[in-house]
Design a protein around this motif. Structure first.
Motif, PDB file in Angstrom:
ATOM      1  N   THR A 122       0.838  -1.199   0.000  1.00 21.62           N
ATOM      2  CA  THR A 122       0.000   0.000   0.000  1.00 21.62           C
ATOM      3  C   THR A 122       0.871   1.245   0.000  1.00 21.62           C
ATOM      4  O   THR A 122       1.997   1.233   0.517  1.00 21.62           O
ATOM      5  N   VAL A 123       0.316   2.327  -0.565  1.00 21.73           N
ATOM      6  CA  VAL A 123       1.022   3.615  -0.547  1.00 21.73           C
ATOM      7  C   VAL A 123       1.082   4.175   0.876  1.00 21.73           C
ATOM      8  O   VAL A 123       1.950   4.986   1.187  1.00 21.73           O
ATOM      9  N   ALA A 124       0.165   3.745   1.724  1.00 23.65           N
ATOM     10  CA  ALA A 124       0.178   4.165   3.133  1.00 23.65           C
ATOM     11  C   ALA A 124       1.121   3.234   3.881  1.00 23.65           C
ATOM     12  O   ALA A 124       0.715   2.330   4.614  1.00 23.65           O
ATOM     13  N   PHE A 125       2.412   3.450   3.676  1.00 21.53           N
ATOM     14  CA  PHE A 125       3.415   2.485   4.087  1.00 21.53           C
ATOM     15  C   PHE A 125       3.412   2.234   5.595  1.00 21.53           C
ATOM     16  O   PHE A 125       3.718   1.134   6.052  1.00 21.53           O
ATOM     17  N   GLY A 126       3.049   3.230   6.364  1.00 17.87           N
ATOM     18  CA  GLY A 126       3.075   3.086   7.814  1.00 17.87           C
ATOM     19  C   GLY A 126       2.069   2.081   8.347  1.00 17.87           C
ATOM     20  O   GLY A 126       2.195   1.628   9.493  1.00 17.87           O
ATOM     21  N   ILE A 127       1.054   1.746   7.547  1.00 14.48           N
ATOM     22  CA  ILE A 127       0.068   0.769   8.006  1.00 14.48           C
ATOM     23  C   ILE A 127       0.161  -0.540   7.213  1.00 14.48           C
ATOM     24  O   ILE A 127      -0.768  -1.341   7.204  1.00 14.48           O
ATOM     25  N   ASN A 128       1.305  -0.750   6.587  1.00 19.91           N
ATOM     26  CA  ASN A 128       1.534  -1.989   5.852  1.00 19.91           C
ATOM     27  C   ASN A 128       2.074  -3.051   6.815  1.00 19.91           C
ATOM     28  O   ASN A 128       3.248  -3.417   6.783  1.00 19.91           O
ATOM     29  N   VAL A 129       1.201  -3.530   7.695  1.00 16.83           N
ATOM     30  CA  VAL A 129       1.567  -4.510   8.719  1.00 16.83           C
ATOM     31  C   VAL A 129       0.689  -5.751   8.520  1.00 16.83           C
ATOM     32  O   VAL A 129      -0.504  -5.730   8.842  1.00 16.83           O
ATOM     33  N   PRO A 130       1.258  -6.839   8.001  1.00 14.99           N
ATOM     34  CA  PRO A 130       0.442  -8.008   7.669  1.00 14.99           C
ATOM     35  C   PRO A 130      -0.167  -8.720   8.867  1.00 14.99           C
ATOM     36  O   PRO A 130      -1.221  -9.351   8.753  1.00 14.99           O
ATOM     37  N   LYS A 131       0.484  -8.641  10.019  1.00 19.46           N
ATOM     38  CA  LYS A 131      -0.020  -9.301  11.223  1.00 19.46           C
ATOM     39  C   LYS A 131       0.509  -8.550  12.434  1.00 19.46           C
ATOM     40  O   LYS A 131       1.711  -8.501  12.676  1.00 19.46           O
ATOM     41  N   ALA A 132      -0.394  -7.938  13.196  1.00 18.45           N
ATOM     42  CA  ALA A 132       0.003  -7.158  14.367  1.00 18.45           C
ATOM     43  C   ALA A 132       0.022  -8.039  15.611  1.00 18.45           C
ATOM     44  O   ALA A 132      -0.910  -8.809  15.852  1.00 18.45           O
ATOM     45  N   LEU A 133       1.084  -7.921  16.398  1.00 14.98           N
ATOM     46  CA  LEU A 133       1.201  -8.691  17.625  1.00 14.98           C
ATOM     47  C   LEU A 133       0.056  -8.394  18.593  1.00 14.98           C
ATOM     48  O   LEU A 133      -0.431  -9.268  19.305  1.00 14.98           O
ATOM     49  N   GLY A 134      -0.390  -7.134  18.592  1.00 13.88           N
ATOM     50  CA  GLY A 134      -1.466  -6.735  19.501  1.00 13.88           C
ATOM     51  C   GLY A 134      -2.826  -6.659  18.835  1.00 13.88           C
ATOM     52  O   GLY A 134      -3.695  -5.906  19.284  1.00 13.88           O
ATOM     53  N   ASP A 135      -3.034  -7.461  17.781  1.00 16.61           N
ATOM     54  CA  ASP A 135      -4.304  -7.387  17.054  1.00 16.61           C
ATOM     55  C   ASP A 135      -5.504  -7.635  17.965  1.00 16.61           C
ATOM     56  O   ASP A 135      -6.560  -6.999  17.826  1.00 16.61           O
ATOM     57  N   PHE A 136      -5.371  -8.534  18.934  1.00 17.10           N
ATOM     58  CA  PHE A 136      -6.495  -8.845  19.824  1.00 17.10           C
ATOM     59  C   PHE A 136      -6.846  -7.650  20.707  1.00 17.10           C
ATOM     60  O   PHE A 136      -8.002  -7.444  21.076  1.00 17.10           O
ATOM     61  N   LEU A 137      -5.848  -6.818  21.016  1.00 15.74           N
ATOM     62  CA  LEU A 137      -6.107  -5.613  21.810  1.00 15.74           C
ATOM     63  C   LEU A 137      -6.796  -4.541  20.967  1.00 15.74           C
ATOM     64  O   LEU A 137      -7.665  -3.814  21.460  1.00 15.74           O
ATOM     65  N   VAL A 138      -6.421  -4.440  19.692  1.00 14.86           N
ATOM     66  CA  VAL A 138      -7.087  -3.513  18.778  1.00 14.86           C
ATOM     67  C   VAL A 138      -8.554  -3.888  18.629  1.00 14.86           C
ATOM     68  O   VAL A 138      -9.453  -3.042  18.748  1.00 14.86           O
ATOM     69  N   LEU A 139      -8.802  -5.165  18.374  1.00 11.75           N
ATOM     70  CA  LEU A 139     -10.174  -5.633  18.174  1.00 11.75           C
ATOM     71  C   LEU A 139     -11.006  -5.489  19.447  1.00 11.75           C
ATOM     72  O   LEU A 139     -12.202  -5.183  19.382  1.00 11.75           O
ATOM     73  N   GLU A 140     -10.378  -5.665  20.596  1.00  6.41           N
ATOM     74  CA  GLU A 140     -11.089  -5.463  21.863  1.00  6.41           C
ATOM     75  C   GLU A 140     -11.476  -3.996  22.042  1.00  6.41           C
ATOM     76  O   GLU A 140     -12.602  -3.683  22.462  1.00  6.41           O
ATOM     77  N   ALA A 141     -10.555  -3.083  21.720  1.00  3.47           N
ATOM     78  CA  ALA A 141     -10.845  -1.652  21.839  1.00  3.47           C
ATOM     79  C   ALA A 141     -12.000  -1.248  20.931  1.00  3.47           C
ATOM     80  O   ALA A 141     -12.877  -0.465  21.322  1.00  3.47           O
ATOM     81  N   ILE A 142     -12.013  -1.789  19.707  1.00  3.42           N
ATOM     82  CA  ILE A 142     -13.104  -1.510  18.774  1.00  3.42           C
ATOM     83  C   ILE A 142     -14.424  -2.022  19.337  1.00  3.42           C
ATOM     84  O   ILE A 142     -15.439  -1.315  19.363  1.00  3.42           O
ATOM     85  N   GLU A 143     -14.410  -3.256  19.816  1.00  3.90           N
ATOM     86  CA  GLU A 143     -15.634  -3.867  20.329  1.00  3.90           C
ATOM     87  C   GLU A 143     -16.161  -3.141  21.559  1.00  3.90           C
ATOM     88  O   GLU A 143     -17.370  -2.862  21.658  1.00  3.90           O
TER      89      GLU A 143
END
Length: 403
Positions: free
Chosen positions: A299-320
């Motif tokens: 992606t051109v938005a290089f800063g968010i080109n992360v295929p798998k985040a270690l803290g993905d479960f924390l991100v999804l919890e915050a959203i929920e």
């Protein structure tokens, strides 16, 4: 009154506790560690009125930051970035109260300076002599320069497609830079092996507990700038997701301190990703608690080109927990939005920041956002750090040409 109300480290998965006076990476179960504070004591002794006489940097909240001795603070004055009214864009998207928190104005030109300031300061306090980390560019640049100021050696591994200016920032800061023909996930594997081999401290995203503490100050600032009221939604470009996790953590702490009302609803947190690298969005859409590795991400938005985040479960919890959502934006839309914001608002923002504003348009069209919602978007860096995203056709004139 204490300089900090730091208590301990804890695992959000298995609830193991660790000392905050010793170096740790992950919990024994493999989860990132988070920082806990003595909130009840702080609530009795520390009040927001005390902030009025303090300097406008993130260290104004030092009571809720992990450094115990102010002599160990490494700072370039980062923090307290402005909330800018985006009236023209808001009118364009039929949002009556749209603001942008502009993190491009912090030292090193991106919000990564917040995490570096606190992470490097705590590393210095705990006696770290050398750090190693993978980066998509801006984090490495920030950590290199802050590490240089702290007298700590830095070893930075970045993909060859990272923005060239960030490579130069790392090198001029004295870091040892390694360029890899791959993604940040490949760089991360290289760092893990090298850190173990040479005894460097692995400062990868969420492999040390303190980067979140710097990023969470964006939440404190938003609340303070709004006189301890909260917006209806905060829209955040999400790669590793540290900032979104941090903002959610700040909201919980502010409630614990009594600085926001117990019954005041948290803003809905929106994670924005690029269509060609959207593991969090996919997990959100499918109702999963964790994401899957996203192959061949680009992606051109290089800063968010992360295929798998270690803290993905924390991100999804915050959203929920905030009734938020996750949105994917195409690269074409990101580039169009970057140009639109410059044209209508005079702000040259980074592609990641442009993605958040494009997400606002999409969410408004879907009626997920109401016209009278107060929405804050995070622009996480200077557009000037991504000159290759902007095409500027021009004609060279002869010296005697009359305009």
């Amino acid at each position: 009154m204490a300089y900090t109300y730091l208590s301990h480290l804890y695992c959000p998965r298995c609830e193991n506790r660790y000392s905050a006076n010793e170096l740790y990476n992950l919990c024994s179960c493999g989860s990132p560690l988070l920082v806990a504070y003595h909130l009840e004591k702080a609530k009795k002794e520390w009040h927001y009125e005390q902030l009025h006489k303090r300097l406008p940097s993130l260290w104004r909240y030092h009571e809720m930051l992990p450094v115990t001795d102010p002599e160990n603070v490494i700072s370039f004055g980062e923090g307290m970035t402005p909330l800018i009214d985006m009236r023209a864009i808001g009118d364009h998207y039929d949002i009556s109260y749209l603001q942008m928190k502009d993190e491009g104005l912090v030292p090193t030109g991106s919000f990564k300076a917040r995490g570096a300031a606190v992470g490097v300061s705590k590393a210095k306090e705990l006696g770290v002599e050398a750090i190693a980390m993978p980066t998509n560019g801006n984090a490495g640049a920030a950590w290199s320069l802050y590490a240089s100021r702290a007298g700590i050696d830095a070893h930075i591994v970045m993909p060859k497609s990272a923005p060239p200016i960030t490579h130069k920032e790392c090198q001029i800061g004295g870091a040892r830079v390694y360029i890899v023909d791959g993604l940040i996930s490949d760089a991360g594997r290289m760092v893990a092996k090298a850190a173990h081999k040479y005894g460097w401290f692995d400062a990868s995203t969420l492999k040390e507990p303190y980067r979140i503490e710097g990023k969470k100050t964006m939440g404190y600032e938003i609340a303070e700038q709004l006189n301890w009221q909260l917006p209806d939604a905060i829209v955040y470009p999400t790669g590793g997701g540290v900032g979104l996790i941090g903002i959610y953590k700040s909201l919980q702490e502010l409630r614990g301190l009594g600085w926001i009302e117990e019954d005041q609803a948290f803003p809905r947190l929106v994670a924005v990703q690029a269509e060609n690298c959207a593991p969090i969005v996919k997990a959100y859409d499918e109702g999963n608690k964790e994401s899957e590795f996203w192959p061949d991400s680009e992606t051109v938005a290089f800063g968010i080109n992360v295929p798998k985040a270690l803290g993905d479960f924390l991100v999804l919890e915050a959203i929920e927990q905030t009734n938020g959502c996750a949105v994917a934006i195409s690269d074409d839309e990101i580039l169009k939005e970057q140009e639109r914001v410059a044209d209508l608002e005079g702000a040259f923002i980074c592609p990641e920041g442009a993605a958040t504003l494009s997400a606002v348009q999409q969410l408004r069209e879907e009626k997920w956002l109401a016209r009278d919602d107060h929405v804050i978007c995070l622009n996480t860096g200077l557009g000037l750090k991504y000159p290759e995203t902007v095409e500027t056709p021009h004609t060279v004139l002869a010296p005697d040409y009359e305009i």
